[in-house]
Write an enzyme that holds these catalytic residues in place. Sequence first.
Site, mmCIF file in Angstrom:
data_model
loop_
_atom_site.group_PDB
_atom_site.id
_atom_site.type_symbol
_atom_site.label_atom_id
_atom_site.label_comp_id
_atom_site.label_asym_id
_atom_site.label_seq_id
_atom_site.Cartn_x
_atom_site.Cartn_y
_atom_site.Cartn_z
ATOM 1 N N LYS A 69 0.841 -1.197 0.000
ATOM 2 C CA LYS A 69 0.000 0.000 0.000
ATOM 3 C C LYS A 69 0.877 1.249 0.000
ATOM 4 O O LYS A 69 1.622 1.485 0.938
ATOM 5 C CB LYS A 69 -0.885 0.043 1.250
ATOM 6 N N GLU A 118 10.790 1.779 9.701
ATOM 7 C CA GLU A 118 11.671 2.915 9.374
ATOM 8 C C GLU A 118 10.875 4.178 9.665
ATOM 9 O O GLU A 118 9.941 4.506 8.929
ATOM 10 C CB GLU A 118 12.068 2.863 7.897
ATOM 11 N N CYS A 124 13.322 12.052 5.384
ATOM 12 C CA CYS A 124 13.560 11.647 6.777
ATOM 13 C C CYS A 124 15.010 11.884 7.182
ATOM 14 O O CYS A 124 15.314 11.951 8.363
ATOM 15 C CB CYS A 124 13.193 10.187 6.948
ATOM 16 N N GLU A 148 9.782 16.328 15.288
ATOM 17 C CA GLU A 148 9.975 16.269 13.842
ATOM 18 C C GLU A 148 8.987 17.201 13.135
ATOM 19 O O GLU A 148 7.783 17.095 13.340
ATOM 20 C CB GLU A 148 9.767 14.833 13.337
HETATM 21 P P1 NAD Z 1 2.387 8.000 8.075
HETATM 22 O O1 NAD Z 1 2.874 7.183 9.217
HETATM 23 O O2 NAD Z 1 1.240 8.893 8.286
HETATM 24 O O3 NAD Z 1 1.971 7.065 6.854
HETATM 25 C C1 NAD Z 1 2.858 6.142 6.277
HETATM 26 C C2 NAD Z 1 2.062 5.038 5.625
HETATM 27 O O4 NAD Z 1 1.398 4.300 6.648
HETATM 28 C C3 NAD Z 1 0.963 5.520 4.674
HETATM 29 O O5 NAD Z 1 0.866 4.628 3.586
HETATM 30 C C4 NAD Z 1 -0.275 5.439 5.543
HETATM 31 O O6 NAD Z 1 -1.458 5.293 4.811
HETATM 32 C C5 NAD Z 1 0.024 4.197 6.369
HETATM 33 N N1 NAD Z 1 -0.713 4.085 7.623
HETATM 34 C C6 NAD Z 1 -1.193 5.076 8.412
HETATM 35 N N2 NAD Z 1 -1.856 4.546 9.465
HETATM 36 C C7 NAD Z 1 -1.780 3.205 9.350
HETATM 37 C C8 NAD Z 1 -2.280 2.113 10.124
HETATM 38 N N3 NAD Z 1 -3.013 2.285 11.230
HETATM 39 N N4 NAD Z 1 -1.992 0.865 9.710
HETATM 40 C C9 NAD Z 1 -1.263 0.660 8.597
HETATM 41 N N5 NAD Z 1 -0.794 1.643 7.818
HETATM 42 C C10 NAD Z 1 -1.045 2.906 8.188
HETATM 43 O O7 NAD Z 1 3.658 8.777 7.524
HETATM 44 P P2 NAD Z 1 3.697 9.852 6.368
HETATM 45 O O8 NAD Z 1 3.118 11.128 6.889
HETATM 46 O O9 NAD Z 1 3.164 9.256 5.122
HETATM 47 O O10 NAD Z 1 5.285 10.018 6.166
HETATM 48 C C11 NAD Z 1 6.068 10.917 6.880
HETATM 49 C C12 NAD Z 1 6.831 10.194 7.955
HETATM 50 O O11 NAD Z 1 7.608 9.152 7.390
HETATM 51 C C13 NAD Z 1 7.824 11.099 8.655
HETATM 52 O O12 NAD Z 1 7.746 10.876 10.046
HETATM 53 C C14 NAD Z 1 9.168 10.626 8.130
HETATM 54 O O13 NAD Z 1 10.264 10.847 8.971
HETATM 55 C C15 NAD Z 1 8.923 9.179 7.927
HETATM 56 N N6 NAD Z 1 9.882 8.609 6.996
HETATM 57 C C16 NAD Z 1 10.846 7.772 7.472
HETATM 58 C C17 NAD Z 1 11.801 7.234 6.614
HETATM 59 C C18 NAD Z 1 12.874 6.294 7.094
HETATM 60 O O14 NAD Z 1 13.502 5.657 6.262
HETATM 61 N N7 NAD Z 1 13.103 6.174 8.380
HETATM 62 C C19 NAD Z 1 11.736 7.551 5.255
HETATM 63 C C20 NAD Z 1 10.739 8.413 4.809
HETATM 64 C C21 NAD Z 1 9.809 8.934 5.686
#
Ligand code: NAD
Length: 479
Positions: free
Chosen positions: A173, A248, A282, A383
């Site tokens: 997804k 991650e 990130c 963040e």
């Molecule tokens: P998010 O956690 O809101 O969403 C990430 C994904 O998870 C999306 O596809 C979302 O639909 C899904 N999701 C949300 N709730 C869920 C649930 N209950 N069950 C399963 N899936 C669910 O994050 P975002 O706003 O899309 O991305 C930004 C964040 O990602 C920032 O905190 C950033 O630091 C982090 N990030 C980390 C890395 C890394 O490699 N460590 C890389 C890129 C981004």
Amino acid sequence: MKIQNYINGQFQNPISNEWLENYCPSNGEVYGQLPNSSKADVETAYKAAKDAFPIWSQTTLDERSRILIKISELIEVNLQRLAEAESKDNGKPIRLAKSVDIPRAASNFRFFGNAITQFASESHESVGQNAINYTLRQPIGVVGCISPWNLPLYLFTWKIAPAIAAGNCVVAKPSEITPMTAYLLGDICNEAGLPKGVLNIVHGLGTKTGQAIIEHPDIKAISFTGGTATGEHIAKVAAPMFKKLSLELGGKNPNIIFADCDYDDMLNTTVRSSFANQGQICLCGSRIFVEASIYEKFKTDFVEKIKQLQVGHPSDDTTDIGALVSKSHLEKVMHYINIAKEENGIILCGGNKITVKDFENGYYLEPTVIEVSTDDCRINQEEVFGPVVTIMPFNSEDDVLHMANKVKYGLSATLWTNDLKRTMRMSNQLQAGIIWVNTWMLRDLRTPFGGVKASGVGREGGFEALRFFTEAKNVCIKY
Ligand code: NAD
């Protein structure tokens, strides 16, 4: 434009026929729809993956490798189309999508297509016991891959490629905020001859579609990239089912600058490490610590460079900073700028929304540099994930190390110095999964990638990813 789910090699509407709206960040308009998939869609995707698994897991490494490399080549053939789609969906400058996001998605498939042919397991001779042990590295079965919006195709493929290379079948997804390039990947996989059901892409909300994936009792491993709060939730749901997890998560990365660094190189790279992709990476160094003796000079030079950055429409080739990904994200970032002001942070440049001519409803924000006098403030601890960095001076190595480590996160850290002993001391002591010295975001896909503390558990990249997507089974034979 209506995006559909990609299940069993075919494009399908969601079973409930419910749809979400897809916004274009550069003009704030709805430009398409995507499935608001339910548990039933995830179940259909799971069944397709389960049915594909017996054959895919027994497909030779040569054949799997050939298909992955073919996908990589087709991504390259479609570079322009994919880059345009990514830029429109996410708001990132087309230049960045063309030079980083899409080439990297191609590299992910090529890298793991090659890596799987070199992935070997161990054998241990039990000397004096007339026995030999060997380890099988078997695919897990059906795995879930969930990715965020900031580097949509780049991070989506970073998970899918090792998962399928290792012989698993996938229910994936992408973020509901940036679904477009994942949708386009379906056609590419069909054209490359990926057998139906090996990869299934289900679109929808995290709390509904994503939740159905993590709750599914037979999806045995979850590779997730996203926010720390979501990661925490996934860990809670997955733990009682003993799923394998790779998480991650967020970061609040320090960028530590010593007076003895190569100044020009540091300055140019720090512009990039602060504001690339509108600061929505990130790995961006959002807390800049500068040795006191060069602090005033750095402050002047840095702010001058940041003021020159062009904020504009993502499809314009001269744009350095495009649109933020969504209205709510823009509001969140603005909220943090206000918090910083209330905490007596000094806005050295930026801090305001920008109106781009003809695209007045786009989500544009000036790149923002905030001077802080203490490391304890919220803008330095939480963040923000936008075009906002803080700067403050430090006096000693011990002080800066203490401040760098005094956050809940531990994803990456950047260090600028030409002192080898200091490099070694600090690299050993910085609490982060990735340390860059005199560079930033220089990636070698063989290296372990991931964070410590609230930045996650597990490592991706290279053989680490192939280990994650396989179960080790030891076989002991007495002779
Ligand atoms: P998010 O956690 O809101 O969403 C990430 C994904 O998870 C999306 O596809 C979302 O639909 C899904 N999701 C949300 N709730 C869920 C649930 N209950 N069950 C399963 N899936 C669910 O994050 P975002 O706003 O899309 O991305 C930004 C964040 O990602 C920032 O905190 C950033 O630091 C982090 N990030 C980390 C890395 C890394 O490699 N460590 C890389 C890129 C981004």
